[in-house]
Design a protein around this motif. Structure first.
Motif, PDB file in Angstrom:
ATOM      1  N   GLN A 134       0.817  -1.216   0.000  1.00  0.00           N
ATOM      2  CA  GLN A 134       0.000   0.000   0.000  1.00  0.00           C
ATOM      3  C   GLN A 134       0.848   1.264   0.000  1.00  0.00           C
ATOM      4  OE1 GLN A 134      -0.273  -2.487   2.097  1.00  0.00           O
ATOM      5  NE2 GLN A 134      -2.278  -3.455   1.679  1.00  0.00           N
ATOM      6  N   THR A 135       2.101   1.160   0.440  1.00  0.00           N
ATOM      7  CA  THR A 135       2.960   2.349   0.527  1.00  0.00           C
ATOM      8  C   THR A 135       3.707   2.634  -0.769  1.00  0.00           C
ATOM      9  OG1 THR A 135       4.759   0.976   1.385  1.00  0.00           O
ATOM     10  CG2 THR A 135       3.263   1.979   2.997  1.00  0.00           C
ATOM     11  N   ARG A 136       3.519   1.819  -1.796  1.00  0.00           N
ATOM     12  CA  ARG A 136       4.223   2.051  -3.051  1.00  0.00           C
ATOM     13  C   ARG A 136       3.590   3.195  -3.819  1.00  0.00           C
ATOM     14  NH1 ARG A 136       4.849  -4.261  -5.063  1.00  0.00           N
ATOM     15  NH2 ARG A 136       6.142  -4.958  -3.289  1.00  0.00           N
ATOM     16  N   ARG A 137       4.390   3.822  -4.651  1.00  0.00           N
ATOM     17  CA  ARG A 137       3.924   5.001  -5.375  1.00  0.00           C
ATOM     18  C   ARG A 137       2.939   4.638  -6.476  1.00  0.00           C
ATOM     19  NH1 ARG A 137       8.602   8.363  -8.186  1.00  0.00           N
ATOM     20  NH2 ARG A 137       8.706   6.348  -9.262  1.00  0.00           N
ATOM     21  N   GLU A 138       3.118   3.515  -7.152  1.00  0.00           N
ATOM     22  CA  GLU A 138       2.259   3.118  -8.259  1.00  0.00           C
ATOM     23  C   GLU A 138       1.240   2.064  -7.842  1.00  0.00           C
ATOM     24  OE1 GLU A 138       5.970   0.650  -8.149  1.00  0.00           O
ATOM     25  OE2 GLU A 138       5.465   2.786  -8.130  1.00  0.00           O
ATOM     26  N   PHE A 139       0.928   1.983  -6.558  1.00  0.00           N
ATOM     27  CA  PHE A 139      -0.013   0.963  -6.107  1.00  0.00           C
ATOM     28  C   PHE A 139      -1.417   1.227  -6.626  1.00  0.00           C
ATOM     29  CE2 PHE A 139      -3.115  -0.540  -2.936  1.00  0.00           C
ATOM     30  CZ  PHE A 139      -2.859  -1.902  -3.013  1.00  0.00           C
ATOM     31  N   ASP A 140      -1.769   2.520  -6.785  1.00  0.00           N
ATOM     32  CA  ASP A 140      -3.125   2.832  -7.230  1.00  0.00           C
ATOM     33  C   ASP A 140      -3.383   2.362  -8.656  1.00  0.00           C
ATOM     34  OD1 ASP A 140      -1.282   4.482  -8.254  1.00  0.00           O
ATOM     35  OD2 ASP A 140      -2.508   6.307  -8.163  1.00  0.00           O
ATOM     36  N   LEU A 141      -2.317   2.165  -9.441  1.00  0.00           N
ATOM     37  CA  LEU A 141      -2.514   1.664 -10.803  1.00  0.00           C
ATOM     38  C   LEU A 141      -2.768   0.161 -10.836  1.00  0.00           C
ATOM     39  CD1 LEU A 141       0.321   3.646 -12.626  1.00  0.00           C
ATOM     40  CD2 LEU A 141      -2.116   4.210 -12.494  1.00  0.00           C
ATOM     41  N   ASN A 142      -2.280  -0.552  -9.844  1.00  0.00           N
ATOM     42  CA  ASN A 142      -2.416  -2.011  -9.793  1.00  0.00           C
ATOM     43  C   ASN A 142      -3.264  -2.478  -8.618  1.00  0.00           C
ATOM     44  OD1 ASN A 142      -0.639  -2.267 -12.001  1.00  0.00           O
ATOM     45  ND2 ASN A 142       1.134  -2.107 -10.637  1.00  0.00           N
ATOM     46  N   ASP A 143      -4.056  -1.593  -8.074  1.00  0.00           N
ATOM     47  CA  ASP A 143      -4.881  -1.962  -6.929  1.00  0.00           C
ATOM     48  C   ASP A 143      -6.052  -2.809  -7.405  1.00  0.00           C
ATOM     49  OD1 ASP A 143      -6.057  -2.235  -4.540  1.00  0.00           O
ATOM     50  OD2 ASP A 143      -6.624  -0.120  -4.284  1.00  0.00           O
ATOM     51  N   PRO A 144      -6.169  -4.069  -6.947  1.00  0.00           N
ATOM     52  CA  PRO A 144      -7.288  -4.898  -7.408  1.00  0.00           C
ATOM     53  C   PRO A 144      -8.634  -4.445  -6.852  1.00  0.00           C
ATOM     54  CG  PRO A 144      -6.017  -6.056  -5.735  1.00  0.00           C
ATOM     55  CD  PRO A 144      -5.272  -4.786  -6.023  1.00  0.00           C
ATOM     56  N   ASP A 145      -8.637  -3.673  -5.797  1.00  0.00           N
ATOM     57  CA  ASP A 145      -9.891  -3.229  -5.187  1.00  0.00           C
ATOM     58  C   ASP A 145     -10.181  -1.767  -5.492  1.00  0.00           C
ATOM     59  OD1 ASP A 145     -10.101  -5.745  -4.099  1.00  0.00           O
ATOM     60  OD2 ASP A 145      -9.074  -5.185  -2.234  1.00  0.00           O
ATOM     61  N   SER A 146      -9.601  -1.268  -6.574  1.00  0.00           N
ATOM     62  CA  SER A 146      -9.817   0.156  -6.885  1.00  0.00           C
ATOM     63  C   SER A 146     -11.263   0.428  -7.278  1.00  0.00           C
ATOM     64  CB  SER A 146      -8.871   0.581  -8.008  1.00  0.00           C
ATOM     65  OG  SER A 146      -9.119  -0.203  -9.167  1.00  0.00           O
ATOM     66  N   TRP A 147     -11.904  -0.537  -7.939  1.00  0.00           N
ATOM     67  CA  TRP A 147     -13.306  -0.308  -8.346  1.00  0.00           C
ATOM     68  C   TRP A 147     -14.243  -0.258  -7.148  1.00  0.00           C
ATOM     69  CZ3 TRP A 147     -16.938  -4.098  -7.255  1.00  0.00           C
ATOM     70  CH2 TRP A 147     -16.418  -5.337  -6.800  1.00  0.00           C
TER      71      TRP A 147
END
Length: 370
Positions: free
Chosen positions: A105-118
């Motif tokens: 969760q602390t990575r900078r590009e996590f929001d691009l690969n977040d499986p629960d973003s939807w």
């Protein structure tokens, strides 16, 4: 006054020492209580002690080496255990650091690969993709239509090319057939012309022969003197001058073929008889060799039996002579012929083999210490 030189004195002393050693050795060797079959027990005991000392020394060295190896092995095992523990502790610390300070969760590009973003995005914040962006094809229908038309044109072109190639092939076959028919017709015409020419030549020859026959009859009736000379020169008109051997008949050819077949059979029969004769000679030779070998074996066996019987009789005779003296008798011819040479060989044996030993035999021993 006798003066003894130093060299003489040394020689005398050396001789006395040798005599003394020889006397001591003679006493030691010839004494049954001290003699040990010519072996020096003191030297053997010293050798045994030396060997035991060397074995003890070798055992001590081996024990020291084993102790050193055991010590080194224990040290190596302790060092290996220590290194293993250090490696495990380092891996554990690394895993702990990653779990505490390097979470996904602390990575900078996590929001691009977040499986629960939807799940985290609201419906109001969601936006539609603008037209013209990558991944959208507004001219899909027209493009598919153009592709279909192009495919249809390609198929029509291929069909036209195939029809053209078929028509060319048919035309070539027709030309080939026409040329073949023309060639056959030309050959037939040529054969017909040749047949006509041969027929015309035959008719002309026949007419010429008829004319010549008529001319011959006419001259013969007129008794022309030139007729005999011409008939003698022309072959065929004079039977006596044109005599040829008649050709071979079919019966003669058949007879000659039969003669050839009989000659071939005769040659084969002679060859077969020759082979059989060689085989009989070989078998006879083998049989004769076998009989000769058996005869030699039988003769050898008989000779061995005779020799064994002669040896047995000789041994019996020798045994009887050694037990009790026998009266001399007149030997027979067979005994003089067969047993006398063997008896001579027996008489040549030494006394110890004949069983006659006296005191002189024992005096040969213990004459010298060497």
């Amino acid at each position: 006054m006798n003066v003894e030189l130093s060299s003489e004195r040394e020689a005398r002393l050396s001789l006395e020492r040798r005599r003394h050693r020889e006397a001591e050795r003679r006493l030691r060797v010839f004494d049954d209580k001290l003699r040990t079959m010519g072996v020096d027990t003191d030297v053997l005991a010293a050798q045994v002690q030396e060997k035991k000392r060397q074995e003890g020394k070798a055992k001590q060295e081996q024990a020291a080496f084993d102790a050193d190896v055991l010590h080194q092995s224990k040290a190596a095992a302790l060092l290996q255990n220590r290194q293993t523990k250090q490696k495990l502790a380092l891996q554990k610390a690394l895993e702990t650091f990653r779990s505490q300070n390097q979470q996904p969760q602390t990575r900078r590009e996590f929001d691009l690969n977040d499986p629960d973003s939807w799940k985290k995005t609201d419906q109001s914040d969601a936006q539609m993709i603008l037209p013209g962006l990558v991944g959208e094809d507004p001219a899909k229908s027209s493009r598919e239509q153009r592709q279909k038309e192009q495919l249809r044109e390609w198929l029509i072109q291929q069909q036209a090319e195939l029809d053209a190639s078929r028509s060319r092939q048919e035309e070539e076959e027709q030309r080939h057939n026409r040329s073949r028919e023309e060639t056959l017709n030309r050959a037939g015409e040529h054969l017909h012309l040749q047949a006509e020419r041969r027929k015309e030549a035959a008719v002309a020859t026949q007419n010429y022969n008829l004319a010549m026959i008529e001319e011959k009859h006419r001259r013969k009736q007129q008794n022309d003197p030139d007729y005999d000379q011409e008939t003698a020169a022309v072959p065929g008109f004079s039977p006596s001058a044109d005599v040829r051997p008649p050709p071979e008949t079919v019966q003669q050819v058949i007879q000659f073929q039969k003669y050839q077949i009989q000659e071939k059979k005769r040659i084969e029969m002679e060859k077969k008889q020759e082979d059989e004769r060689h085989e009989r000679v070989r078998l006879d030779s083998a049989r004769a060799a076998l009989l000769m070998e058996r005869r030699q074996a039988r003769l050898g066996k008989q000779l061995r039996q005779q020799l064994d019987s002669a040896n047995g009789q000789l041994a019996q005779t020798h045994k009887q002579q050694s037990v009790r003296p026998r009266q001399p008798s007149r030997p027979s011819l067979w005994r003089l012929k067969h047993l006398l040479p063997v008896a001579r060989l027996v008489d040549r044996k030494p006394d110890i083999e004949r069983g006659q030993i006296d005191e002189s035999f024992f005096l040969k021993f213990n004459t010298c210490s060497r």
